[in-house]
Write a protein that holds these residues in place. Structure first.
Motif: not given
Length: 255
Positions: A116, A188, A218
């Motif tokens: 992330e 993602e 995703d």
């Protein structure tokens, strides 16, 4: 975990019926599955998740997958009970490390690695790893090795492929007898609930379809590694098929 008897696949149109008949076996020397870099380079410049099923013969030092580029690289390495995932972009190194990743041997387990990006250019990417649906206790940015959002977005594999088995330009490889099934790339950072749904109590699901807390929205690349013949592994989601190099073999031992 079990061995599945061979049977003919049947496709009914639209999303193909899911089969769980085969896995790929690696010899630990030079066996590879090589996949073109377009999808990995582009999608790994953003948030991403990689998932797969692995069956390893021992906990000796081994590298499962990754890519080397022009100064940039990524790879997943395991030894003993230590899992590392390194991701370098523009000489900026992101490093995830778990000293308590106790992967079982001679049976399949589910692995997921998530990334992330930070919210602003100078913020660091956070990496996590999951074993059989549970987040491993680990450190993202070991020894101060972090990667900023700005550099993360420059990830460049050059002309290199994404490799499963023996990873070029990194020097690592799987152990002899390692099996792999279902390899996927998502654009993602999948939630812990989504990863638990993918683990599904040890039974692979069809990632082309939404199931419980998992959404296929995703999903960018999906190599089921279940063809059972030939030397091409299909990308069931996109068009980035992979190829056997140096002779990986098919096995009916599956999760």
């Amino acid at each position: 975990m079990n061995n599945i008897i061979k049977r003919r696949r049947r496709f009914t149109g639209g999303i193909p019926s899911y089969s769980n008949l085969y896995s790929v076996s690696f010899d630990g020397t030079n066996d590879q599955v090589k996949i073109g870099n377009d999808i990995f380079q582009n999608k790994m410049r953003g948030n991403f998740t990689i998932t797969t099923w692995l069956n390893i013969p021992s906990t000796g030092a081994q590298t499962w997958f990754g890519a080397g580029g022009t100064g940039d690289f990524c790879y997943a390495h395991y030894s003993g009970t230590a899992l590392q995932f390194q991701f370098q972009c523009n000489s900026d190194l992101g490093w995830y490390y778990s000293s308590g990743f106790s992967a079982p041997t001679s049976t399949f387990f589910h692995l997921a690695i998530t990334a992330e990006k930070g919210e602003s250019a100078g913020d660091n990417t956070v990496f996590k790893a999951y074993l059989n649906g549970s987040e491993a206790t680990g450190t993202s940015g070991l020894h101060g090795a972090n990667i900023t959002k700005a550099n993360h977005e420059t990830f460049d594999m050059g002309e290199n492929t994404f490799d499963i088995g023996k990873v070029e330009n990194v020097g690592g490889r799987m152990l002899n007898g390692t099996l792999m099934h279902d390899f996927s790339l998502h654009s993602e950072t999948l939630s812990s609930a989504a990863i638990l749904a993918l683990y599904n109590s040890g039974v692979p699901i069809n990632q082309l379809e939404t199931s419980g807390n998992y959404s296929h929205t995703d999903l960018e690349g999906y190599w089921k590694l279940d063809e059972g013949e030939g030397t091409v592994v299909d990308d069931s989601k996109g068009s980035q098929s992979g190829n056997f190099v140096n002779g990986p073999t098919w096995t009916t031992t599956v999760p």
